[in-house]
Design a protein around this motif. Structure first.
Motif, PDB file in Angstrom:
ATOM      1  N   GLY A  67       0.813  -1.212   0.000  1.00 39.47           N
ATOM      2  CA  GLY A  67       0.000   0.000   0.000  1.00 39.47           C
ATOM      3  C   GLY A  67       0.841   1.254   0.000  1.00 39.47           C
ATOM      4  O   GLY A  67       2.072   1.194   0.004  1.00 39.47           O
ATOM      5  N   LYS A  68       0.133   2.381   0.004  1.00 41.06           N
ATOM      6  CA  LYS A  68       0.833   3.668  -0.019  1.00 41.06           C
ATOM      7  C   LYS A  68       1.299   4.022   1.387  1.00 41.06           C
ATOM      8  O   LYS A  68       0.603   3.742   2.367  1.00 41.06           O
ATOM      9  N   PHE A  69       2.425   4.678   1.462  1.00 42.00           N
ATOM     10  CA  PHE A  69       2.910   5.180   2.747  1.00 42.00           C
ATOM     11  C   PHE A  69       2.226   6.513   3.051  1.00 42.00           C
ATOM     12  O   PHE A  69       1.935   7.285   2.127  1.00 42.00           O
ATOM     13  N   PRO A  70       2.048   6.837   4.341  1.00 38.87           N
ATOM     14  CA  PRO A  70       1.720   8.228   4.643  1.00 38.87           C
ATOM     15  C   PRO A  70       2.923   9.103   4.266  1.00 38.87           C
ATOM     16  O   PRO A  70       4.048   8.602   4.229  1.00 38.87           O
ATOM     17  N   TYR A  71       2.679  10.376   3.962  1.00 39.59           N
ATOM     18  CA  TYR A  71       3.817  11.227   3.594  1.00 39.59           C
ATOM     19  C   TYR A  71       3.547  12.684   3.936  1.00 39.59           C
ATOM     20  O   TYR A  71       2.401  13.075   4.172  1.00 39.59           O
ATOM     21  N   VAL A  72       4.613  13.455   3.962  1.00 44.50           N
ATOM     22  CA  VAL A  72       4.485  14.913   3.997  1.00 44.50           C
ATOM     23  C   VAL A  72       5.377  15.458   2.887  1.00 44.50           C
ATOM     24  O   VAL A  72       6.406  14.859   2.563  1.00 44.50           O
ATOM     25  N   GLU A  73       4.940  16.571   2.308  1.00 48.48           N
ATOM     26  CA  GLU A  73       5.793  17.186   1.300  1.00 48.48           C
ATOM     27  C   GLU A  73       6.945  17.885   2.015  1.00 48.48           C
ATOM     28  O   GLU A  73       6.734  18.519   3.052  1.00 48.48           O
ATOM     29  N   VAL A  74       8.150  17.737   1.508  1.00 45.42           N
ATOM     30  CA  VAL A  74       9.304  18.423   2.101  1.00 45.42           C
ATOM     31  C   VAL A  74      10.016  19.209   1.006  1.00 45.42           C
ATOM     32  O   VAL A  74       9.797  18.972  -0.188  1.00 45.42           O
ATOM     33  N   GLU A  75      10.869  20.113   1.448  1.00 46.09           N
ATOM     34  CA  GLU A  75      11.576  20.937   0.462  1.00 46.09           C
ATOM     35  C   GLU A  75      12.536  20.075  -0.350  1.00 46.09           C
ATOM     36  O   GLU A  75      13.216  19.204   0.207  1.00 46.09           O
ATOM     37  N   LYS A  76      12.556  20.348  -1.644  1.00 50.44           N
ATOM     38  CA  LYS A  76      13.471  19.599  -2.508  1.00 50.44           C
ATOM     39  C   LYS A  76      14.906  19.988  -2.199  1.00 50.44           C
ATOM     40  O   LYS A  76      15.187  21.183  -2.027  1.00 50.44           O
ATOM     41  N   PRO A  77      15.826  19.030  -2.162  1.00 47.53           N
ATOM     42  CA  PRO A  77      17.235  19.412  -2.056  1.00 47.53           C
ATOM     43  C   PRO A  77      17.596  20.317  -3.247  1.00 47.53           C
ATOM     44  O   PRO A  77      17.037  20.153  -4.340  1.00 47.53           O
ATOM     45  N   ASP A  78      18.519  21.269  -3.023  1.00 48.86           N
ATOM     46  CA  ASP A  78      18.868  22.241  -4.071  1.00 48.86           C
ATOM     47  C   ASP A  78      19.186  21.572  -5.403  1.00 48.86           C
ATOM     48  O   ASP A  78      18.796  22.048  -6.461  1.00 48.86           O
ATOM     49  N   VAL A  79      19.884  20.450  -5.321  1.00 53.26           N
ATOM     50  CA  VAL A  79      20.348  19.792  -6.537  1.00 53.26           C
ATOM     51  C   VAL A  79      19.180  19.238  -7.380  1.00 53.26           C
ATOM     52  O   VAL A  79      19.339  18.934  -8.557  1.00 53.26           O
ATOM     53  N   LEU A  80      17.991  19.181  -6.764  1.00 49.28           N
ATOM     54  CA  LEU A  80      16.819  18.658  -7.492  1.00 49.28           C
ATOM     55  C   LEU A  80      15.826  19.739  -7.896  1.00 49.28           C
ATOM     56  O   LEU A  80      14.739  19.427  -8.386  1.00 49.28           O
ATOM     57  N   LYS A  81      16.209  21.000  -7.690  1.00 44.23           N
ATOM     58  CA  LYS A  81      15.250  22.089  -7.920  1.00 44.23           C
ATOM     59  C   LYS A  81      14.702  22.094  -9.351  1.00 44.23           C
ATOM     60  O   LYS A  81      13.603  22.558  -9.601  1.00 44.23           O
ATOM     61  N   PHE A  82      15.471  21.561 -10.284  1.00 44.04           N
ATOM     62  CA  PHE A  82      15.048  21.613 -11.696  1.00 44.04           C
ATOM     63  C   PHE A  82      14.019  20.527 -12.051  1.00 44.04           C
ATOM     64  O   PHE A  82      13.494  20.512 -13.157  1.00 44.04           O
ATOM     65  N   VAL A  83      13.735  19.631 -11.103  1.00 42.68           N
ATOM     66  CA  VAL A  83      12.785  18.547 -11.421  1.00 42.68           C
ATOM     67  C   VAL A  83      11.363  19.008 -11.075  1.00 42.68           C
ATOM     68  O   VAL A  83      11.083  19.337  -9.920  1.00 42.68           O
ATOM     69  N   PRO A  84      10.479  19.050 -12.060  1.00 41.73           N
ATOM     70  CA  PRO A  84       9.141  19.614 -11.813  1.00 41.73           C
ATOM     71  C   PRO A  84       8.197  18.629 -11.123  1.00 41.73           C
ATOM     72  O   PRO A  84       7.143  18.282 -11.636  1.00 41.73           O
ATOM     73  N   ARG A  85       8.594  18.135  -9.971  1.00 42.98           N
ATOM     74  CA  ARG A  85       7.767  17.190  -9.209  1.00 42.98           C
ATOM     75  C   ARG A  85       7.827  17.559  -7.738  1.00 42.98           C
ATOM     76  O   ARG A  85       8.795  18.171  -7.288  1.00 42.98           O
ATOM     77  N   LYS A  86       6.828  17.121  -6.986  1.00 37.96           N
ATOM     78  CA  LYS A  86       6.843  17.366  -5.541  1.00 37.96           C
ATOM     79  C   LYS A  86       7.716  16.325  -4.858  1.00 37.96           C
ATOM     80  O   LYS A  86       7.662  15.141  -5.204  1.00 37.96           O
ATOM     81  N   TYR A  87       8.472  16.775  -3.889  1.00 37.48           N
ATOM     82  CA  TYR A  87       9.383  15.884  -3.166  1.00 37.48           C
ATOM     83  C   TYR A  87       8.758  15.583  -1.810  1.00 37.48           C
ATOM     84  O   TYR A  87       8.215  16.478  -1.156  1.00 37.48           O
TER      85      TYR A  87
END
Ligand code: SF4
Length: 449
Positions: A67-87
């Motif tokens: 099943g799916k895990f519970p989650y919270v959105e967190v800030e993307k590490p700087d090195v991933l800023k260019f990826v247009p997805r939620k981290y």
């Protein structure tokens, strides 16, 4: 001495509980018990934990305990800023972690495990949380695959790292860290049952009956981590299954071996036959780890059918010349033979499917489409996996030698979700999405073109 073992958070763009259990950590626990430690476990990724639901809405099981895990959105590490997805951070919320730490109280030492290298931000955040709770007084030992594979990177956490898979090296580290004498008589840790007793509730049970793999696929690290293959005596495997199935009253039993079918006459078949005799057909069994098509025979297929296997994943990976170039673990005719044997005993696409890997170095769009077509025509289900270059594999070494990777990439950039956004030597994101869409259409009966 009181030890706390922690299975850390996962941070990524996506994660799913596909029978994920920290088996390595549970073997460490079994080993520490032999050394006389009092043990406590916090598994931040156990969706079935009794206490967790007091802190967060846990998504219901989808199928067979996954099943799916519970989650919270967190800030993307700087090195991933260019990826247009939620981290996101997947797993238990901080409040749960804090509650459990308070409940367990003072400990002498903490062990944190790890798996995929590109999940390291989750491990680092877990360690930061532990440091904040305990201050600098309680030593933290950090181990697992990420630490073993990238020890210099793991050292940046400034905790004690354990970059080995030989638990008999632990006593020496513990003596240094704790400043006490530790019994260092070698223990054959693989013969110990993984310490599942540390859980209050589980949704499924995962076992490994072998370690290592005799094949040498260019994209895989298994054969470099373990020297050859080692089998747990089948009587011990049965003992573990019986003991823990009774203890946790679960329906789903998962084997996570890399090469469970090797030497099956003297290993897996014996396990299956005994399970049949003991009446385990009322449970559901799963093989999610891409078994070897060429090692399936009618006897194994019949035993698996009798035992109610619900998930049988075949490692296929690709069509075309890469089948041989990457190591030759499977060619088309092996898959056809396996699929026919499995169908003959009554398995369908619902239970049996092949993994197809996308974005292997040198792989063409045609290779992937041919693999999809081949599976469809043979009546084999399939699922698409995205390739990631694992540090230390033959592929990774070739990519470095060919100037297509530098070897200095942040491990997070090798995440298979991230790779197509920046790596100009593989398939780009549009191509990957196109192939996934193509796979979906073919599954639904669309054309191959
Ligand atoms: S991909 Fe499978 S067969 Fe190949 S080396 Fe890894 S575990 Fe062995």
């Amino acid at each position: 001495m009181k030890a706390l073992l922690v299975n850390p958070w996962i941070e990524d763009f996506a994660a799913y509980d596909f029978w994920l259990k920290p088996l390595g950590l549970l073997y460490v626990a079994a080993y520490l018990e032999k050394l006389g430690f009092e043990l406590h476990l916090i598994d931040l990724m156990n969706r079935h934990d009794e206490v967790l639901k007091r802190f967060v809405n846990v998504p219901k099981d989808k199928f067979y305990g996954t099943g799916k895990f519970p989650y919270v959105e967190v800030e993307k590490p700087d090195v991933l800023k260019f990826v247009p997805r939620k981290y996101k951070r997947y797993g238990a919320p901080e409040e749960y972690f804090y509650y459990r730490l308070k409940q367990i109280g003072k400990v002498d030492i903490v062990f944190v495990t790890s798996t995929l290298t590109y999940w390291y931000p989750g491990y680092w955040d877990t360690i930061a949380f532990l440091k904040e709770f305990y201050g600098e007084d309680v030593p933290i030992v950090f181990g697992g695959f990420y630490v073993r594979n990238l020890p210099s990177h793991a050292k940046k956490t400034r905790v004690h790292i354990f970059p080995s898979n030989d638990l008999n090296r632990l006593p020496r580290l513990l003596e240094e860290v704790l400043n006490v004498r530790i019994n260092n008589t070698p223990i054959d840790w693989f013969l110990l049952p993984p310490k599942y007793e540390l859980y209050n509730k589980l949704g499924y049970l995962v076992f490994i009956t072998t370690i290592g793999c005799p094949f040498k696929c260019s994209y895989c690290i298994a054969h470099r981590i373990w020297n050859g293959i080692r089998f747990k005596p089948y009587e011990l495997v049965l003992y573990e299954i019986e003991k823990y199935v009774k203890m946790f009253n679960v329906k789903d039993i998962v084997f996570f071996d890399d090469a469970i079918l090797v030497n099956s006459k003297r290993h897996f078949k014996l396990i299956l036959k005994e399970l049949v005799k003991k009446g385990y057909s009322k449970y559901r069994f799963h093989l999610p780890n891409g078994i070897h098509a060429k090692l399936i025979d009618e006897e194994i297929a019949e035993l698996m059918k009798e035992l109610n296997f619900k998930t049988i994943k075949l490692g296929y990976e690709t069509a075309g010349e890469l089948q041989i170039k990457t190591g030759g673990k499977v060619v088309d005719k092996d898959l056809v033979k396996a699929a026919r044997i499995l169908r003959k005993v009554g398995f369908t696409e619902k239970e049996v499917s092949a993994y197809i890997m996308v974005n292997i170095p040198g792989q063409t769009v045609k290779d992937v489409k041919d693999a999809i077509k081949f599976c469809k025509e043979e009546g084999i289900g399939f699922s698409i996996n995205e390739y990631t270059p694992i540090v230390g594999t033959d592929d990774w070494i070739d990519l470095i030698n060919g100037g297509r990777l530098t070897g200095r990439e942040d491990p997070i950039l090798l995440n298979n979700t991230v790779l197509p956004f920046w790596w100009k030597y593989g398939m780009d994101e549009d191509t990957i999405q196109y192939l996934k869409m193509h796979a979906r259409k073919v599954k639904e009966g669309g054309s191959y073109d």
